[in-house]
Design a protein around this motif. Structure first.
Motif, short mmCIF file in Angstrom:
data_model
loop_
_atom_site.label_atom_id
_atom_site.label_comp_id
_atom_site.label_asym_id
_atom_site.label_seq_id
_atom_site.Cartn_x
_atom_site.Cartn_y
_atom_site.Cartn_z
N LYS A 124 -43.93 2.96 -41.47
CA LYS A 124 -44.37 2.74 -42.84
C LYS A 124 -44.05 3.93 -43.74
O LYS A 124 -44.40 3.93 -44.92
N LYS A 125 -43.39 4.94 -43.18
CA LYS A 125 -42.98 6.10 -43.97
C LYS A 125 -41.48 6.28 -43.74
O LYS A 125 -41.03 6.54 -42.63
N LEU A 126 -40.69 6.11 -44.81
CA LEU A 126 -39.24 6.03 -44.67
C LEU A 126 -38.52 6.98 -45.63
O LEU A 126 -38.79 7.00 -46.83
N TYR A 127 -37.61 7.76 -45.06
CA TYR A 127 -36.65 8.53 -45.85
C TYR A 127 -35.28 7.86 -45.76
O TYR A 127 -34.90 7.35 -44.70
N VAL A 128 -34.53 7.90 -46.86
CA VAL A 128 -33.11 7.54 -46.83
C VAL A 128 -32.32 8.77 -47.25
O VAL A 128 -32.58 9.35 -48.32
N VAL A 129 -31.37 9.18 -46.41
CA VAL A 129 -30.48 10.29 -46.75
C VAL A 129 -29.23 9.67 -47.35
O VAL A 129 -28.50 8.93 -46.68
N THR A 130 -28.97 9.93 -48.62
CA THR A 130 -27.96 9.22 -49.39
C THR A 130 -26.56 9.79 -49.12
O THR A 130 -26.36 10.60 -48.22
N TYR A 136 -41.89 5.84 -49.38
CA TYR A 136 -40.42 5.86 -49.40
C TYR A 136 -39.92 7.04 -50.24
O TYR A 136 -40.46 7.33 -51.31
N ALA A 137 -38.89 7.73 -49.74
CA ALA A 137 -38.28 8.83 -50.49
C ALA A 137 -36.79 8.91 -50.15
O ALA A 137 -36.36 8.53 -49.05
N GLU A 138 -36.01 9.41 -51.10
CA GLU A 138 -34.58 9.61 -50.91
C GLU A 138 -34.24 11.09 -50.90
O GLU A 138 -34.78 11.86 -51.70
N ILE A 139 -33.37 11.48 -50.00
CA ILE A 139 -32.90 12.86 -49.90
C ILE A 139 -31.40 12.86 -50.18
O ILE A 139 -30.65 12.12 -49.53
N PRO A 140 -30.92 13.68 -51.11
CA PRO A 140 -29.48 13.69 -51.41
C PRO A 140 -28.66 14.12 -50.19
O PRO A 140 -29.02 15.07 -49.49
N GLY A 141 -27.59 13.39 -49.94
CA GLY A 141 -26.68 13.72 -48.85
C GLY A 141 -25.24 13.68 -49.32
O GLY A 141 -24.95 13.26 -50.45
#
Length: 321
Positions: A170-176, A203-208
């Motif tokens: 239920k806790k999700l990061y996306v590395v872009t 939910y959170a996004e991390i720059p990649g």
């Protein structure tokens, strides 16, 4: 025949500026370059080298334009192209960088496969209008001389996020991925849509940037914010490799504290521990299909847009929360 002097006159710029623009020189601003390409297209300008080639014969050489050669992704893709082209007596030239674009512009190639963010849509449409045959792997363009052979990025990203959610996370990061990358944009859009359909969740996004360094940086951020098991979808496997390395000498373990899915299923993914869950597809087939469609386009044999389908390979990098 229209010359660069004619283009300069109509565009209101110097002959040198026209030459820089047509040859991809960075001295010219993007706005000026687009203006000059538009004028050149309106005047039906054909570079001299291209005209000479068209009068004489085909070169029997095809190009593959790539943004870079970094990472473990390109080998199988290029091999698929090379094998398919070789069956029909064509050779393959690998190109990278704006200066290499002149090989297409000046007619040294019979056609090209594009996986290169340095080509603008306007530039490719200009070449297509001049009669160049193109297959694009990294964008959607509509022109009779352009065929799209695209990866099913949205399906892959959907598979990845749903796989993590099915495991109770239920806790999700996306590395872009890199700015301007079609594949990255498609994957991120599908990931966001899947999250919206399956909320609520954190939910959170991390720059990649599709490289190991950005994966390592993402791992450091996740550690700094860690308060319990988290799921991570990296938009390519190279970033996952960087994450594995960054976590190696920390108390945090993949598949225990941090649950990861990648994209591309590069060969390394089968050998790292725990084995990585990743979105898989045949890179060799993608290259072969691209080459096949380009040859059909060149030979007038009824080429058509194609989509390369993907699947999820499960791995111990994801376990139930």
């Amino acid at each position: 025949m229209v010359s660069i002097k004619d283009i300069a006159k109509h565009a209101g710029v110097s002959i040198a500026t026209v030459s820089y623009a047509l040859n991809g020189n960075p001295k010219v601003t993007e706005e000026t370059r687009k203006k000059i390409l538009t004028v050149a297209q309106e005047l039906h300008y054909v570079p001299n080298a291209a005209a000479r080639t068209l009068k004489k014969r085909k070169t029997k050489i095809l190009g593959a334009f790539l943004t870079s050669f970094e990472g473990a992704f390109y080998g199988e893709l290029l091999q698929g192209m090379k094998e398919e082209m070789g069956k029909r007596g064509y050779d393959l030239v690998i190109c990278s960088g704006t200066q290499s674009h002149r090989m297409l512009r000046e007619g040294f190639l019979d056609g090209a496969i594009i996986l290169d963010r340095l080509f603008s849509d306007e530039e490719l449409l200009f070449h297509a209008t001049r009669g160049h045959k193109l297959v694009v792997l990294d964008r959607e363009l509509s022109h009779p001389n352009i065929v799209q052979v695209l990866l099913d990025n949205k399906a892959g990203a959907t598979f990845a996020v749903e796989y993590l959610l099915r495991h109770g996370h239920k806790k999700l990061y996306v590395v872009t991925g890199p700015t301007g990358s079609y594949d990255a944009e498609q994957r991120l859009q599908a990931a966001r849509q899947t999250v919206e359909r399956n909320g609520p969740l954190w939910y959170a996004e991390i720059p990649g940037n599709f490289d190991k360094e950005s994966g390592a940086a993402a791992a450091q951020r996740i550690i700094s914010e860690y308060s319990g098991p988290v799921a991570v979808f990296c938009l390519n496997d190279e970033m996952v490799i960087g994450m594995y390395r960054a976590l190696k000498d920390t108390p945090y373990r993949i598949g225990e504290h941090i649950h990861v899915v990648g994209f591309d299923h590069i060969e390394t993914a089968d050998y790292i521990q725990p084995r990585l869950a990743s979105i898989d597809y045949s890179k060799r087939r993608w290259g072969a299909v691209a080459a096949e469609q380009l040859l059909k386009l060149i030979e007038g044999l009824g080429s058509e847009h194609e989509r390369i389908y993907v699947s999820l390979v499960e791995g111990e990098s994801v376990k139930r929360s």
